[in-house]
Design an enzyme around this catalytic site. Structure first.
Site, PDB file in Angstrom:
ATOM      1  N   THR A  52      -1.343  -7.989  -5.917  1.00 25.15           N
ATOM      2  CA  THR A  52      -2.163  -7.352  -6.931  1.00 25.15           C
ATOM      3  C   THR A  52      -2.443  -8.242  -8.134  1.00 25.15           C
ATOM      4  O   THR A  52      -3.456  -8.074  -8.792  1.00 25.15           O
ATOM      5  CB  THR A  52      -1.421  -6.096  -7.411  1.00 25.15           C
ATOM      6  OG1 THR A  52      -0.026  -6.413  -7.468  1.00 25.15           O
ATOM      7  CG2 THR A  52      -1.601  -4.947  -6.455  1.00 25.15           C
ATOM      8  N   ASN A  87      -7.564  -8.273 -16.640  1.00 22.46           N
ATOM      9  CA  ASN A  87      -8.079  -9.501 -16.056  1.00 22.46           C
ATOM     10  C   ASN A  87      -9.178  -9.110 -15.076  1.00 22.46           C
ATOM     11  O   ASN A  87      -8.891  -8.636 -13.981  1.00 22.46           O
ATOM     12  CB  ASN A  87      -6.931 -10.236 -15.346  1.00 22.46           C
ATOM     13  CG  ASN A  87      -7.378 -11.536 -14.698  1.00 22.46           C
ATOM     14  OD1 ASN A  87      -8.516 -11.657 -14.234  1.00 22.46           O
ATOM     15  ND2 ASN A  87      -6.488 -12.509 -14.652  1.00 22.46           N
ATOM     16  N   PRO A  88     -10.438  -9.272 -15.458  1.00 23.37           N
ATOM     17  CA  PRO A  88     -11.528  -8.766 -14.618  1.00 23.37           C
ATOM     18  C   PRO A  88     -11.573  -9.391 -13.223  1.00 23.37           C
ATOM     19  O   PRO A  88     -12.022  -8.746 -12.272  1.00 23.37           O
ATOM     20  CB  PRO A  88     -12.795  -9.101 -15.404  1.00 23.37           C
ATOM     21  CG  PRO A  88     -12.386  -9.787 -16.638  1.00 23.37           C
ATOM     22  CD  PRO A  88     -10.891  -9.831 -16.730  1.00 23.37           C
ATOM     23  N   GLY A 142       2.052  -0.073 -11.920  1.00 19.40           N
ATOM     24  CA  GLY A 142       2.741  -1.342 -12.106  1.00 19.40           C
ATOM     25  C   GLY A 142       2.230  -2.133 -13.290  1.00 19.40           C
ATOM     26  O   GLY A 142       2.990  -2.473 -14.214  1.00 19.40           O
ATOM     27  N   ALA A 143       0.934  -2.440 -13.284  1.00 22.88           N
ATOM     28  CA  ALA A 143       0.384  -3.296 -14.345  1.00 22.88           C
ATOM     29  C   ALA A 143       0.519  -2.654 -15.728  1.00 22.88           C
ATOM     30  O   ALA A 143       0.994  -3.309 -16.660  1.00 22.88           O
ATOM     31  CB  ALA A 143      -1.064  -3.665 -14.037  1.00 22.88           C
ATOM     32  N   PHE A 166       0.812  -1.222   0.000  1.00 23.17           N
ATOM     33  CA  PHE A 166       0.000   0.000   0.000  1.00 23.17           C
ATOM     34  C   PHE A 166       0.843   1.269   0.000  1.00 23.17           C
ATOM     35  O   PHE A 166       0.386   2.327   0.428  1.00 23.17           O
ATOM     36  CB  PHE A 166      -0.984   0.012   1.179  1.00 23.17           C
ATOM     37  CG  PHE A 166      -1.830  -1.224   1.279  1.00 23.17           C
ATOM     38  CD1 PHE A 166      -2.654  -1.600   0.235  1.00 23.17           C
ATOM     39  CD2 PHE A 166      -1.781  -2.030   2.408  1.00 23.17           C
ATOM     40  CE1 PHE A 166      -3.431  -2.750   0.304  1.00 23.17           C
ATOM     41  CE2 PHE A 166      -2.550  -3.180   2.493  1.00 23.17           C
ATOM     42  CZ  PHE A 166      -3.381  -3.545   1.447  1.00 23.17           C
ATOM     43  N   GLY A 214      -5.575  -0.192  -9.060  1.00 25.21           N
ATOM     44  CA  GLY A 214      -5.453  -0.518  -7.644  1.00 25.21           C
ATOM     45  C   GLY A 214      -5.734   0.633  -6.707  1.00 25.21           C
ATOM     46  O   GLY A 214      -6.239   0.448  -5.603  1.00 25.21           O
ATOM     47  N   GLU A 215      -5.407   1.832  -7.138  1.00 23.08           N
ATOM     48  CA  GLU A 215      -5.637   2.982  -6.265  1.00 23.08           C
ATOM     49  C   GLU A 215      -6.993   3.621  -6.536  1.00 23.08           C
ATOM     50  O   GLU A 215      -7.650   4.126  -5.625  1.00 23.08           O
ATOM     51  CB  GLU A 215      -4.482   3.976  -6.412  1.00 23.08           C
ATOM     52  CG  GLU A 215      -3.172   3.331  -5.969  1.00 23.08           C
ATOM     53  CD  GLU A 215      -1.994   4.278  -5.847  1.00 23.08           C
ATOM     54  OE1 GLU A 215      -2.021   5.353  -6.463  1.00 23.08           O
ATOM     55  OE2 GLU A 215      -1.048   3.913  -5.126  1.00 23.08           O
ATOM     56  N   ILE A 220      -9.286  -3.581 -19.218  1.00 21.06           N
ATOM     57  CA  ILE A 220      -9.192  -4.383 -17.994  1.00 21.06           C
ATOM     58  C   ILE A 220      -8.485  -5.690 -18.365  1.00 21.06           C
ATOM     59  O   ILE A 220      -9.022  -6.527 -19.085  1.00 21.06           O
ATOM     60  CB  ILE A 220     -10.595  -4.639 -17.398  1.00 21.06           C
ATOM     61  CG1 ILE A 220     -11.277  -3.299 -17.053  1.00 21.06           C
ATOM     62  CG2 ILE A 220     -10.496  -5.526 -16.162  1.00 21.06           C
ATOM     63  CD1 ILE A 220     -10.534  -2.417 -16.065  1.00 21.06           C
TER      64      ILE A 220
HETATM   65 MO1  MOS Z   1       1.686   3.539  -3.852  1.00 26.01          MO
HETATM   66  S1  MOS Z   1       1.091   4.688  -2.315  1.00 26.01           S
HETATM   67  O1  MOS Z   1       2.561   4.597  -4.826  1.00 26.01           O
HETATM   68  O2  MOS Z   1       2.242   2.048  -3.377  1.00 26.01           O
END
Ligand code: MOS
Length: 734
Positions: A473, A621-622, A514-515, A246, A694-695, A619
């Protein structure tokens, strides 16, 4: 590969495996407990010793003396490392915290010493025998008391400018017929990830290898090298599995640095984990913010003025919490002002936590919108639709994609929003007062250069290596899917190897980039591998079709493994991005809807159901994306109702520094969560056309719940978390 023009059609668009809800690559390892987390690397090096960190017992002051004699004489003890014998320690780049009090103490539980022994128990016992004398100094611990002394800091690497103006905010706000001017507070929050920070450090001569838990390998090697004063290529970090981060494991934290120093001191590998009760004050957290939001609107709901001023505090040199970034881009209004102020506080360092900026910023802005809707007598969904920005309001550039209105409309439809009674306190269910609330969501869609190495062997299996991490993730899975799609292979013919800093560099897991970044890097490497394979097989590269484990042109077709008959084919590439992110505003959008029940007698709040609608490019991978979003929604329940690190403003520390006192949602707090994705692709972001999610899944959740609570009670709580004592007294009137 350089990506500087929007993507056309490419092999990813076949969607044979991309876009499908395939299972997690590492599912079996995790569900059988055999995935190795940082502290679980038991046999990688022999003769491991254990370190135990002692944290400072004062928040501000200096160490007068450290008496380590009793600790050093205790059974099994190999060394006690303090600032007196640790050698010079620089600071990293991302954090401003110092990894050892030396001898000044900057914050409570700043590391003071690490005791090293042949067993964990001996190290812990020895740490308890270290006697430290402190000279205490007065500190600044209360953000509210520092507001007047908080300057607007210079622009920083994160969060953009600290001040922005468009038009004449003050004039427009003063002239607006309907206004909101309210102050909201979001408390200090902890990442509270399941896996504690942990490292096994091992030196081989002057080369260091650390099995650790870190999100961003590139920052990690950079910062470990800088802090220890060694060349970056002498540092290897290995994090194949990470039990949540996180943002709290962005780069090196104290246990990594101290494990490395301790290992050097005793001449053998050393393992250090942070016990939970040290994590809250020793590492970083999301800093408290006090946010004043101004909205000025015409009677038809059109915003004429938006203002947002936000205060946070940090150690000297620390960054601001950039809460205003979404206010700069979510809604249209001709006159705008945003400003960040930064106080100096002597608490542990505030830094990135999931959707830094947007998550706490929307917790304020999206309540303010709800307050404005009520004043206007307007539906909160309609108010947001009316103020949808067509172009980026501060930069004047187009959005690459902006399906915000669809998120709102589809969400309202699916949630049954039209049944909401706008009059607070009007829906009862026995002892429960029921309310519905909603909020908009937005999170930037950054993307960064990313590399990958791919290897084809004669069996037709492709192995992908990148330094990308998987913090729970699903990175392994999207890497596997991307390579399988590109090479026309079934999933079980792709091996994904991540989390080793000796693999090609990616931005790692952070900022929800990342993804999108790593899949673009894998795309680039696989594009190169396709060319190499085609050449090897005597095909024209542009004509070869890769499908079902075969390569074909016309009616000539060969198994892909034939290309590696004479030996593995290995290629590496790096995708780099041009200026598309300057020509287009790259954002992800969403809308959150919540239904809550508030116990009319006790004030207890229960979330009854929630819906998120998200637009985040393709998306990948849903199933995984849904997991990301429901994780964000769960975290949003915590932010709305529970999470707060309570500051002892006299002694200067976070009091509830364990998981008994720092409450996070548990299973019984989380009802059915529904997630819906808007079908879109963003060809301006990468060849894979996907953005992170993710965020996004966290932003907007807490204010949707806050607005639902208001709809239930008619009591506006502007101070998170919304615990029952904040509205209990007012409930008697309902
Ligand atoms: Mo995030 S808060 O950039 O892992």
């Amino acid at each position: 590969m350089k990506f500087d023009t929007p993507a056309g059609e490419n092999p990813i668009d076949r969607l044979a495996v991309i876009g499908r809800p395939v299972d997690r690559y590492e599912a079996r390892l995790k569900t059988t407990g055999t995935a190795t987390y940082a502290y679980e690397h038991h046999d990688v090096v022999p003769n491991v010793a254990y370190g135990y960190i002692l944290g400072a017992a004062v928040a501000k002051g200096r160490i007068v003396s450290i008496d380590t004699r009793a600790a050093e004489a205790a059974p099994g003890v190999l060394a006690v490392v303090t600032h007196e014998n640790a050698g010079p320690l620089d600071r990293g780049k991302f954090y401003v915290q110092r990894m050892l009090a030396a001898p000044e103490v900057d914050h409570y539980h700043q590391p003071v010493a690490v005791a090293v022994a042949t067993s964990f128990e001996e190290a812990r016992a020895a740490a308890g025998l270290i006697r430290v004398a402190y000279e205490r100094a007065a500190g600044r611990f209360d953000l509210a008391a520092q507001l007047d002394s908080a300057p607007v800091p210079p622009p920083a690497e994160f969060g953009g400018p600290t001040e922005s103006r468009v038009g004449d905010f003050a004039g427009a706000f003063a002239a607006a017929p309907v206004t909101v001017d309210e102050t909201y507070t979001v408390p200090d929050q902890a990442h509270a990830m399941m896996e504690p920070h942990a490292t096994l450090a091992s030196w081989d001569g002057d080369r260091l290898t650390c099995w650790t838990s870190i999100q961003q390998m590139n920052w990690g090697t950079r910062d470990v090298a800088a802090i220890l004063g060694i060349p970056r290529d002498h540092v290897r970090l290995v994090s194949p599995f990470i039990g949540g981060g996180f943002g709290g494991k962005g780069t090196a934290q104290a246990e990594l640095i101290l494990a490395a120093i301790a290992a050097r001191a005793v001449g053998r590998p050393v393992k250090v984990a942070l016990q939970r009760s040290l994590m809250f004050n020793m590492t970083i957290h999301r800093p408290k913010t006090i946010q004043r939001v101004y909205l000025g609107a015409e009677r038809d709901g059109r915003l004429t003025a938006i203002g947002h001023e936000s205060w946070s505090g940090n150690l000297e040199g620390g960054r601001t919490e950039p809460t205003v970034i979404s206010t700069r881009t979510l809604y249209a209004a001709p006159h705008r002002l945003t400003r960040l102020r930064l106080a100096t506080l002597d608490l542990a360092e505030g830094n990135a936590m999931r959707a830094p900026g947007e998550a706490p910023g929307l917790m304020a802005l999206e309540i303010a919108l709800d307050e404005l809707a009520e004043k206007l007598g307007m539906d909160p969904v309609e108010l947001r639709v009316v103020n949808d920005a067509k172009t980026e309001p501060e930069k004047g550039i187009p959005y690459s994609t902006r399906r915000f209105v669809e998120c709102l409309r589809i969400g309202a439809e699916r949630f049954g929003w039209s049944a909401r009674n706008p009059l607070p306190g009007s829906v009862r269910d026995g002892d429960w007062i029921v309310g519905l609330g909603m909020a908009g969501a937005i999170r930037g869609a950054p993307i960064s250069k990313a590399g990958a190495r791919v290897r084809l062997d004669r069996t037709g299996t492709v192995t992908v290596e990148t330094d990308m991490t998987d913090i729970g993730t699903g990175s392994y899975t999207v890497v596997q899917q991307t390579a399988a799609e590109m090479m026309g292979l079934p999933l079980d013919r792709v091996v994904a190897r991540l989390g080793d800093s000796t693999f090609p560099e990616t931005p790692g897991s952070g900022g929800q980039q990342g993804a999108p970044s790593v899949t673009a890097g894998v795309y680039a490497a696989c594009a190169k591998l396709r060319d190499a394979v085609a050449r090897r097989l005597g095909f024209e590269a542009g004509e070869a079709v890769f499908a079902d484990g075969r390569v074909s042109v016309g009616d000539r077709s060969l198994p892909i493994g034939r290309a590696a008959q004479e030996g593995d084919l290995v290629v590496e590439d790096l995708i780099e991005f041009g200026d598309l992110s300057k020509r287009f505003a790259h954002q992800t959008f969403g809308a959150h809807f919540a239904e809550v029940g508030v116990d009319a007698f006790t004030g207890e709040v229960r979330v009854r159901r929630m819906l998120a609608v998200c637009a985040a490019g393709r998306i990948l991978n849903p199933k995984l994306a849904r997991s990301q979003v429901i994780g964000g929604m769960t975290m949003g329940i915590g932010a709305a109702l529970m999470e707060e690190m309570v500051v002892d403003a006299r002694r200067g520390f976070f009091v509830n520094h364990d998981l008994a006192g720092y409450e996070v949602p548990v299973h019984a707090d989380v009802p059915h969560l529904d997630v819906h994705f808007i079908d879109e692709v963003d060809p301006t972001i990468s060849p894979v056309k996907a953005k992170g999610i993710g965020e996004l899944g966290l932003t907007g959740v807490a204010p949707a719940i806050a607005n639902a609570i208001y709809n239930a009670t008619g009591i506006r709580v502007r101070e998170y978390p919304i615990t029952l004592e904040k509205h209990l007294a007012g409930l008697a009137a309902i």
